[in-house]
Design a protein around this motif. Sequence first.
Motif, PDB file in Angstrom:
ATOM      1  N   VAL A   1      48.375 -17.273   8.194  1.00 32.48           N
ATOM      2  CA  VAL A   1      48.643 -18.095   9.375  1.00 32.48           C
ATOM      3  C   VAL A   1      47.425 -18.888   9.869  1.00 32.48           C
ATOM      4  N   PRO A   2      46.228 -18.291  10.016  1.00 27.85           N
ATOM      5  CA  PRO A   2      45.091 -19.077  10.531  1.00 27.85           C
ATOM      6  C   PRO A   2      44.787 -20.329   9.722  1.00 27.85           C
ATOM      7  N   LYS A   3      44.852 -20.242   8.395  1.00 27.13           N
ATOM      8  CA  LYS A   3      44.602 -21.416   7.558  1.00 27.13           C
ATOM      9  C   LYS A   3      45.643 -22.487   7.813  1.00 27.13           C
ATOM     10  N   MET A   4      46.879 -22.074   7.973  1.00 29.07           N
ATOM     11  CA  MET A   4      47.953 -23.023   8.270  1.00 29.07           C
ATOM     12  C   MET A   4      47.711 -23.712   9.607  1.00 29.07           C
ATOM     13  N   LEU A   5      47.292 -22.949  10.615  1.00 27.85           N
ATOM     14  CA  LEU A   5      47.026 -23.522  11.935  1.00 27.85           C
ATOM     15  C   LEU A   5      45.863 -24.500  11.896  1.00 27.85           C
ATOM     16  N   VAL A   6      44.825 -24.157  11.136  1.00 29.20           N
ATOM     17  CA  VAL A   6      43.673 -25.056  11.002  1.00 29.20           C
ATOM     18  C   VAL A   6      44.089 -26.358  10.334  1.00 29.20           C
TER      19      VAL A   6
END
Length: 312
Positions: free
Chosen positions: A78-83
Amino acid sequence: MEAENQTGFLEFILLGLSEDPELQLFIFGLFLSMYLVTVLGNLLIILAISSDSHLHTPMYFFLSNLSWMDICFSTCIVPKMLVNIQTKNKTISYMDCLTQVYFSMLFPILDTLLLTVMAYDRFVAVCHPLHYITIMNPRFCGLLVFVTWLIGVMTSLLHISLMTHLTFCKDFEIPHFFCELTHILQLACSDTFLNSTLIYVMTGVLGVLPLLGIIFSYSRIAASIRKMSSSGGKQKALSTCGSHLSVVSLFYGTGIGVHFTSAVTHSSQNISVASVMYTVVTPMLNPFIYSLRNKDVKGALGRLLSRATPCL
């Protein structure tokens, strides 16, 4: 680009769930909310178990490990997607993609094996209650978790080692919101027979066999419950198994749903949406299942929050 000679500089493009600019803010807010709920919910489960001596039992030891794995699983995706959404940059480097592939395989394997271990724990508790403390001693429980991690790590490393021999010399666009193994293999221009064979073998060994083990455990549990004469004993046995059975059903149900969607549709967007269920939704729902259906966890959470309230 001659990707065969420059894998260190290779970049993939994660197309995400949607390329519609108007949906990006909604997707960002939705996934950020689900990720925060996942982390907070599972952390509360871990803290409640560690702070309450009544929950220092094998079942809750395994549950705290499951919560930790759910946090890690969501964090690797999820964090990579949000970035990417926030920066409007959908690229991911070759090494970062391999890392994401590794962890996105590792944690589902760990979940599968740990759920099987938890089913065995419930089988011993219900079918052999007098020998439960002797069989499920701390050393044996620690060994089960260690073996689970060992199998998961070695299997994921085997997949990654085979992937490092692949070459990429065509389209670098991944129609997904994270680097998923089968999508990466579709982009390779070298032979992927060994990779595909390993996927099928490992799916059978680490997917089907654990499920059969869970089914066997619960068939024996059901038989033991039917033989109980006390309604109180039946109710207690059902309450201890209900939460775990719900999590197992959710985990395997969403996993089978993703594979079924992949088989019947060629729409990458539909497959990506289905993948959200087991990568994001399932880790988010597990704490709610255990806290709402389990009186011991619910009570421990209440005591934890009551102790934390005066400090606010």
